[in-house]
Design a protein around this motif. Sequence first.
Motif, short mmCIF file in Angstrom:
data_model
loop_
_atom_site.label_atom_id
_atom_site.label_comp_id
_atom_site.label_asym_id
_atom_site.label_seq_id
_atom_site.Cartn_x
_atom_site.Cartn_y
_atom_site.Cartn_z
N ARG A 74 0.78 -1.34 0.21
CA ARG A 74 -0.11 -0.03 -0.02
C ARG A 74 0.98 1.11 -0.05
N LEU A 75 2.02 1.32 0.61
CA LEU A 75 2.90 2.30 0.54
C LEU A 75 3.65 2.69 -0.60
N VAL A 76 3.72 1.53 -1.38
CA VAL A 76 4.30 1.75 -2.78
C VAL A 76 2.96 2.27 -3.62
N THR A 86 2.89 6.09 -2.94
CA THR A 86 3.78 6.94 -3.67
C THR A 86 3.76 6.94 -4.94
N GLN A 87 3.40 5.86 -5.80
CA GLN A 87 3.12 5.94 -7.05
C GLN A 87 1.97 6.94 -7.60
N THR A 98 2.82 10.47 -6.66
CA THR A 98 4.01 11.11 -7.78
C THR A 98 3.19 11.39 -9.13
N LYS A 99 2.40 10.40 -9.47
CA LYS A 99 1.62 10.82 -10.55
C LYS A 99 0.75 12.01 -10.41
N LEU A 100 0.31 12.41 -9.39
CA LEU A 100 -0.65 13.56 -9.47
C LEU A 100 0.15 14.57 -9.26
N ALA A 101 1.16 14.78 -8.70
CA ALA A 101 2.21 15.79 -8.36
C ALA A 101 2.63 16.07 -9.72
N ARG A 102 3.19 15.11 -10.27
CA ARG A 102 3.86 15.42 -11.90
C ARG A 102 2.58 16.21 -12.66
N GLU A 103 1.59 15.71 -12.62
CA GLU A 103 0.55 16.17 -13.72
C GLU A 103 0.17 17.71 -13.30
N LEU A 104 0.20 17.97 -11.96
CA LEU A 104 -0.14 19.44 -11.26
C LEU A 104 1.20 20.11 -11.90
N ILE A 105 2.04 19.74 -11.83
CA ILE A 105 3.51 20.47 -12.17
C ILE A 105 3.40 20.60 -13.78
N GLU A 110 -3.60 15.22 -0.41
CA GLU A 110 -3.50 15.35 0.94
C GLU A 110 -4.11 14.10 1.78
N GLN A 111 -5.15 13.50 0.99
CA GLN A 111 -5.76 12.20 1.43
C GLN A 111 -4.56 11.11 1.50
N LEU A 112 -3.77 11.22 0.55
CA LEU A 112 -2.60 10.00 0.56
C LEU A 112 -1.64 10.29 1.41
#
Length: 80
Positions: A19-21, A24-25, A28-35, A54-56
């Motif tokens: 679940r931690l992996v 993280t995945q 990372t995907k969401l943050a990348r899309e935001l940037i 934030e939920q993650l």
Amino acid sequence: MNHSKRAIWLAVNSEHGDRLVQITQEHTKLARELIIDRYRLSDEEVEIYKARIEQLRRERESILKLFQEGGDEDGQQKNS
């Protein structure tokens, strides 16, 4: 919150590791899309992405807290 390397190692090598992996995945995907893809996202979509991130983060923190000092090798809190 900062977690010890030991707590992170224990968490990743526990039943919570997969679940931690996943967290993280997805984070990372969401943050990348935001940037990178911000210009294609509506303001509403940006807010949805931020809320999910934030939920993650909260879920990750709740898992890692199980393995901080005071917990045993299995990640369960010791009874006092």
